[in-house]
Design an enzyme around this catalytic site. Structure first.
Site, PDB file in Angstrom:
ATOM      1  N   GLY A   8      68.769  39.350  13.130  1.00 14.84           N
ATOM      2  CA  GLY A   8      68.214  38.305  14.008  1.00 14.84           C
ATOM      3  C   GLY A   8      68.237  36.950  13.322  1.00 14.84           C
ATOM      4  O   GLY A   8      67.353  36.112  13.532  1.00 14.84           O
ATOM      5  N   GLY A  11      67.811  33.507  15.146  1.00  9.99           N
ATOM      6  CA  GLY A  11      66.636  33.300  15.994  1.00  9.99           C
ATOM      7  C   GLY A  11      65.708  32.235  15.440  1.00  9.99           C
ATOM      8  O   GLY A  11      65.969  31.618  14.402  1.00  9.99           O
ATOM      9  N   GLN A  12      64.587  32.055  16.142  1.00  8.74           N
ATOM     10  CA  GLN A  12      63.632  30.994  15.763  1.00  8.74           C
ATOM     11  C   GLN A  12      63.170  31.177  14.313  1.00  8.74           C
ATOM     12  O   GLN A  12      63.153  30.208  13.536  1.00  8.74           O
ATOM     13  CB  GLN A  12      62.418  31.030  16.703  1.00  8.74           C
ATOM     14  CG  GLN A  12      61.486  29.834  16.541  1.00  8.74           C
ATOM     15  CD  GLN A  12      60.094  30.048  17.140  1.00  8.74           C
ATOM     16  OE1 GLN A  12      59.730  31.154  17.523  1.00  8.74           O
ATOM     17  NE2 GLN A  12      59.318  28.989  17.202  1.00  8.74           N
ATOM     18  N   ASP A  53      75.419  43.869  16.032  1.00 13.58           N
ATOM     19  CA  ASP A  53      74.646  44.221  17.212  1.00 13.58           C
ATOM     20  C   ASP A  53      73.720  45.359  16.772  1.00 13.58           C
ATOM     21  O   ASP A  53      74.183  46.479  16.530  1.00 13.58           O
ATOM     22  CB  ASP A  53      75.615  44.665  18.322  1.00 13.58           C
ATOM     23  CG  ASP A  53      74.880  45.178  19.538  1.00 13.58           C
ATOM     24  OD1 ASP A  53      73.630  45.256  19.500  1.00 13.58           O
ATOM     25  OD2 ASP A  53      75.551  45.525  20.523  1.00 13.58           O
ATOM     26  N   TYR A 142      56.699  44.813  25.176  1.00 11.21           N
ATOM     27  CA  TYR A 142      56.822  44.146  23.871  1.00 11.21           C
ATOM     28  C   TYR A 142      55.684  44.590  22.939  1.00 11.21           C
ATOM     29  O   TYR A 142      55.909  44.964  21.785  1.00 11.21           O
ATOM     30  CB  TYR A 142      56.775  42.638  24.090  1.00 11.21           C
ATOM     31  CG  TYR A 142      56.791  41.788  22.847  1.00 11.21           C
ATOM     32  CD1 TYR A 142      57.935  41.693  22.060  1.00 11.21           C
ATOM     33  CD2 TYR A 142      55.675  41.035  22.468  1.00 11.21           C
ATOM     34  CE1 TYR A 142      57.962  40.889  20.925  1.00 11.21           C
ATOM     35  CE2 TYR A 142      55.693  40.225  21.349  1.00 11.21           C
ATOM     36  CZ  TYR A 142      56.836  40.147  20.581  1.00 11.21           C
ATOM     37  OH  TYR A 142      56.863  39.340  19.470  1.00 11.21           O
ATOM     38  N   LYS A 146      55.667  46.628  19.388  1.00  9.51           N
ATOM     39  CA  LYS A 146      55.111  46.089  18.137  1.00  9.51           C
ATOM     40  C   LYS A 146      54.135  47.081  17.496  1.00  9.51           C
ATOM     41  O   LYS A 146      54.109  47.229  16.279  1.00  9.51           O
ATOM     42  CB  LYS A 146      54.433  44.735  18.394  1.00  9.51           C
ATOM     43  CG  LYS A 146      55.423  43.623  18.712  1.00  9.51           C
ATOM     44  CD  LYS A 146      56.333  43.377  17.520  1.00  9.51           C
ATOM     45  CE  LYS A 146      57.548  42.562  17.819  1.00  9.51           C
ATOM     46  NZ  LYS A 146      58.526  42.525  16.746  1.00  9.51           N
TER      47      LYS A 146
HETATM   48  C1  AKB Z   1      56.048  35.769  22.251  1.00 10.29           C
HETATM   49  O1  AKB Z   1      55.465  34.875  22.882  1.00 10.29           O
HETATM   50  O2  AKB Z   1      56.562  36.757  22.774  1.00 10.29           O
HETATM   51  C2  AKB Z   1      56.084  35.670  20.747  1.00 10.29           C
HETATM   52  C3  AKB Z   1      54.943  36.398  20.128  1.00 10.29           C
HETATM   53  C4  AKB Z   1      53.579  35.826  20.172  1.00 10.29           C
HETATM   54  O3  AKB Z   1      55.138  37.447  19.594  1.00 10.29           O
HETATM   55  N1  AKB Z   1      56.091  34.289  20.348  1.00 10.29           N
END
Ligand code: AKB
Length: 320
Positions: A8, A11-12, A53, A142, A146
């Site tokens: 990654g 990415g940011q 990838d 998400y 995590k």
């Molecule tokens: C998001 O907004 O999905 C991320 C995070 C807080 O993990 N920046």
């Protein structure tokens, strides 16, 4: 000498972590891997870069086998808002690829894997001011990924000895690469709006308080944890790290003090609002402070001053 692989990398976070790692360990020892070759433009090209990838199991295995890293910073991840829109992609990247990275790390003798977690690992049952060890139960794909990363990290450490570490990052503000797939992205986009048109339409309610952090602190947290003395760690892949918390209205006020013509409007996006409402307002990071000496440096004023200064230069062609 450490050999480090970063996934990654465009990415940011990756685009800002890599130059710091290269400065510390030597450019040739930090391999930047990115999903598509055109994204290499975002990467510091002073050292080796490869196309990867992470959902391609064979490619992941080949790269770990051929580069033999001691440490992997596994940053490739689909962020919260995009993950809700494309669950299949989120599953492939955040669940399956995570497993592939961990299994191949064990197979090829990698010492350490650093996997950022997030405030997204918390949910509606978490106290608004979240201690390190508390009820999590996220209600987003998400967030579930995590929590999986945290639990798998702790599991791999105890079952295989692979040293998996991770911090729960707040929303991260930065000026180099604009994030576009998350829920906290407004806190970066607002600066582009303020500088380019003097306006920004915010998709979160004005009083939505969330934990936030400036990129240099986020990068520092990942590096400090990766270098911490393992014998002093009671936790591994699940450390809260905190800096500040603010609402969209408070950030707008801080910007208006510097750019008096700035105007903020609101058009709430129900999906991102629901995600933000499920996250805590603040994180308590006492455990990271005790176990590996973490502390943040940047407060709201320093962040807003630096964002405006750096973005004014970056966007000079677009600013009227
Ligand atoms: C998001 O907004 O999905 C991320 C995070 C807080 O993990 N920046």
């Amino acid at each position: 000498m450490n050999k480090i692989l970063v996934t990654g990398a465009s990415g940011q976070i990756g685009s800002e972590l890599i130059p710091v790692l290269r400065e510390k360990h030597g450019s040739d020892n930090v391999i930047a891997s990115v999903h598509e070759s055109h994204l290499l433009d975002e990467v510091d090209l002073t050292g080796p870069s490869v196309e990867l990838d992470v959902t391609d199991k064979k490619q992941v295995e080949d790269i770990i086998e051929s580069t033999q890293p001691d440490t992997i910073f596994h940053l490739a991840s689909v962020l919260s808002a995009l993950a809700e829109q494309d669950r299949q992609l989120a599953y492939k990247v955040n669940f399956e690829a995570l497993y592939t990275i961990l299994e191949n790390s064990v197979k090829y003798g990698v010492d350490k894997v650093i996997i950022p977690s997030s405030i997204g690992a918390f949910g509606l049952d978490t106290p608004a001011v979240a201690p390190n060890d508390t009820l999590q139960r996220p209600n987003t794909i998400y967030g579930i990924s995590k929590v999986l990363g945290e639990l798998l990290g702790n599991y791999y450490y105890s079952m295989t000895g692979l040293d998996v570490r991770g911090v729960r990052l707040p929303g991260v503000l930065s000026w180099k690469v604009e994030p576009t797939a998350g829920t906290t992205d407004y806190a970066v986009a607002i600066f582009y709006g303020a500088l380019i048109s003097g306006k920004y339409v915010c998709y979160l309610r004005d009083d939505t308080k969330l934990p936030m952090m400036y990129m240099p602190d986020a990068v520092n947290s990942l590096i400090l944890l990766s270098e911490a003395d393992g014998s002093k760690l009671q936790h591994r892949a699940d450390f809260n790290v905190a800096a500040i918390s603010f609402t969209p209205a408070e950030l707008a006020t801080a910007i208006t003090k510097r750019l008096p013509h700035f105007e903020m409007e609101y058009a709430i996006d129900p999906m991102r609002q629901a995600i933000a409402d499920s996250w805590p307002d603040e994180l308590i990071d006492d455990v990271a402070k005790t176990e590996w000496g973490w502390n943040h440096k940047y407060g709201l004023d320093e962040i807003v001053d630096d964002m405006i200064e750096k973005l004014s230069i970056k966007l000079q062609d677009k600013i009227g």
